[in-house]
Structures are given as structure tokens and as C-alpha cells.
Motif scaffolding. Structure first.
Motif, PDB file in Angstrom:
ATOM      1  N   LEU A 133      -2.956   5.570   0.173  1.00  0.00           N
ATOM      2  CA  LEU A 133      -3.612   4.463  -0.521  1.00  0.00           C
ATOM      3  C   LEU A 133      -2.822   4.054  -1.759  1.00  0.00           C
ATOM      4  CD1 LEU A 133      -7.367   5.491  -0.223  1.00  0.00           C
ATOM      5  CD2 LEU A 133      -6.191   3.637   0.978  1.00  0.00           C
ATOM      6  N   GLY A 134      -2.183   5.023  -2.411  1.00  0.00           N
ATOM      7  CA  GLY A 134      -1.315   4.695  -3.536  1.00  0.00           C
ATOM      8  C   GLY A 134      -0.122   3.861  -3.093  1.00  0.00           C
ATOM      9  N   ILE A 135       0.434   4.190  -1.912  1.00  0.00           N
ATOM     10  CA  ILE A 135       1.534   3.390  -1.364  1.00  0.00           C
ATOM     11  C   ILE A 135       1.058   1.963  -1.088  1.00  0.00           C
ATOM     12  CG2 ILE A 135       3.074   3.120   0.619  1.00  0.00           C
ATOM     13  CD1 ILE A 135       3.115   6.164   0.865  1.00  0.00           C
ATOM     14  N   GLY A 136      -0.139   1.840  -0.502  1.00  0.00           N
ATOM     15  CA  GLY A 136      -0.687   0.516  -0.246  1.00  0.00           C
ATOM     16  C   GLY A 136      -0.903  -0.274  -1.517  1.00  0.00           C
ATOM     17  N   ARG A 137      -1.345   0.409  -2.568  1.00  0.00           N
ATOM     18  CA  ARG A 137      -1.532  -0.249  -3.865  1.00  0.00           C
ATOM     19  C   ARG A 137      -0.208  -0.755  -4.417  1.00  0.00           C
ATOM     20  NH1 ARG A 137      -2.147  -2.841  -7.807  1.00  0.00           N
ATOM     21  NH2 ARG A 137      -3.342  -2.385  -9.695  1.00  0.00           N
TER      22      ARG A 137
END
Length: 299
Positions: free
Chosen positions: A210-214
Motif C-alpha cells: 500500500l505504501g508503494i501504491g501511495r
């Protein structure tokens, strides 16, 4: 149960169902809208040339819409951000959940959540005015608006997501596992390293994804601090070169194109690739979170 209470619960249930259905419909409409205009590019431009093209020159005499420099620019900036934010985020989550005094944790958790609420343009302005000149002076570069600056700023923006989700995953580990480890003679650090982290690995993995997506979906910050040069970055020297991301390209050029033109459809095609990338990342994160949930329920 009285009729009035039953009726009230049914109303709440129907409202929640309507909201959930509307959310799914909106997502489907966004998907159709993006891909309808994105596919219009391939009526006049080769799909393989778009996917493998190494130049983005939409205003030249012979326009070129190559995705490679934009995709690699996004990948480089995001990879750099994750290399910084993942170690910091996981160690911070461990500290808040397992080491810090409860009174300290009560202060740190809201502070981390406040970071998530700061507008991206504020981060971008800070990176442009403070960080970019420092990077330029420190590394003796022609400009501080390079991929490294974007990676540092994106890592700061991804930290709240990683810390919050990873901390929730670590805190959800049954206390019996920790107590059993300590009772068998393990130290506190051994318990964290050999029991807590393996048991919460799925939740931590979801936090990272999710951090990568952010990071990969951020627009304003990278547009302000990465230099916006649509060239294929070198490896590894590309980290100190100007790059352009997919999101920045859409934001910079969408206001200048005529509706229905080839350039217009090319930007929608880039947006479609970005949408698919973030959608797949979120699906992976959701699958990992579900595995983590089932694992806890079975323990």
C-alpha cells in the motif's frame, strides 16, 4: 426485537449497501472512461510502439508516445522511496507497538496520522525550496530537482501508511505468543525478531504494498521536485538525474491538449497503465491482508 428497531436496522443496512454499490459503480465507470479514451490512441498509433517506445515527444513533427521513459521514471522514484520508507516505517511500527512507553505511543500515533493529512503540494513546496537546493549543493549537481529528491519526499509521504498498517498488524499478534516466547527464556529482542515479526509478516507486507501504491500514484510532489525530463534514466546514476513520472506527465500536459487529439488519447493511455498498476497493487495488498486475517483467526 421491536418492529421499530428492526425497521431502523434495515434502513441502515440498505444505506450501507447502497453506498457500497455506488462505490463499485463509480470504480467501474472510471475504468470504462479511462480505457475508452485510452484505446482511442491505437486507432492511429501502434500499441507495441507505445509500450516499448523509448521517447516521449508529443509535440514534435513526428509525435512519439513511448511509455518506457515515463514508466521507468515512476519506477525509479518509487523504488528509491520504498528503499527509504520501508526500513524506517517497519522499525517505527515496532517501536510504537512493542518498545515505547504507552504514553509515548499515544503521542506518536496521532502525530504519524497527522503526517498523512498534510497536502501533497506542501510536501512538494518543502522539497523544492529546502531539499532540492541541499541535494544540489551536497552532490554538486546542476540542479537539485532529481529522482533522489522525489524519492526522499515520497518516502516521507508513504511513511504514515506503512507505519499505521504495520503497527496494527504487530499489535494484533496474540499476547500468548509473546508470553510463551518470554516464558521459554527468549529476550525481548529475540521475541520481536523471531516471533512477532514472522507472525505479522503478512500485515507488514500489505503495508509495504500500500505504501508503494501511495508513492507511485503521487502527482504534485514529484511534478515539483523531479525535473520532469522525459528521458530513460541510467542505472544507477539515474537517481541523481531529472526524470518524469507518469502522473506528472498527465498533470503537465492534459491542460494543453485539444480534446480528441492523438496526444489527448495518449495521456489517457498512460493513465490507464497507471490505473492498472495501482489497481493490481491494491488487489495484492487486499489478498495479503485477508491471508493475515485468516491466519490470526486460526491461531
Amino acid at each position: 426485537m421491536s418492529f421499530k428497531r428492526w425497521h431502523k436496522e434495515k434502513m441502515i443496512e440498505s444505506t450501507l449497501f447502497a453506498v457500497a454499490t455506488a462505490t463499485v459503480l463509480i470504480l467501474i465507470l472510471i475504468f470504462l472512461f479511462l480505457f475508452r479514451d485510452g484505446l482511442g490512441l491505437f486507432d492511429t498509433y501502434s500499441f507495441s510502439t507505445f509500450i516499448t517506445g523509448q521517447a516521449w515527444h508529443p509535440t514534435s513533427y513526428n509525435p512519439q508516445y513511448g511509455l518506457v521513459p515515463l514508466f521507468l521514471g515512476s519506477l525509479l522514484v518509487t523504488f528509491g522511496a520504498i528503499c527509504i520508507s520501508v526500513p524506517l516505517g517497519i522499525t517505527s511500527a515496532i517501536y510504537i507497538s512493542e518498545i515505547a512507553d504507552p504514553r509515548v505511543s499515544e503521542v506518536l500515533k496521532p502525530f504519524v496520522e497527522i503526517l498523512a493529512g498534510i497536502p501533497s503540494v506542501v510536501y512538494g513546496f518543502f522539497g523544492l525550496v529546502v531539499l532540492a537546493p541541499y541535494i544540489q549543493l551536497w552532490l554538486d549537481l546542476p540542479t537539485g530537482q532529481v529522482a533522489l529528491t522525489g524519492s526522499i519526499m515520497l518516502s516521507i509521504m508513504a511513511l504514515p501508511t506503512i507505519i499505521s498498517i504495520a503497527e496494527d498488524a504487530i499489535s494484533s499478534i496474540p499476547s500468548s505468543l509473546k508470553e510463551g516466547s518470554l516464558a521459554m527464556g527468549a529476550t525481548r529482542w529475540q521475541t520481536i525478531y523471531k516471533v512477532v515479526l514472522p507472525a505479522s509478516l503478512s500485515g507488514i507486507s500489505a503495508a509495504v504494498i500500500l505504501g508503494i501504491g501511495r508513492a507511485i500514484g503521487e502527482t504534485m510532489t514529484v511534478m515539483m521536485v523531479t525535473g520532469n525530463a522525459a528521458v530513460i534514466p541510467g542505472m544507477p546514476e539515474g537517481i541523481i538525474e531529472s526524470v518524469r513520472t507518469m502522473t506528472a506527465t498527465i498533470a503537465l500536459e492534459m491542460g494543453e491538449v485539444s480534446m480528441g487529439s492523438e496526444h489527448y488519447h495518449a495521456l489517457f493511455a498512460v493513465g490507464s497503465v497507471l490505473f492498472l498498476t495501482t489497481f493490481i497493487l491494491n488487489l495484492i495488498a487486499d489478498r495479503i491482508k485477508n491471508r493475515y486475517k485468516f491466519k490470526l483467526e486460526g491461531s
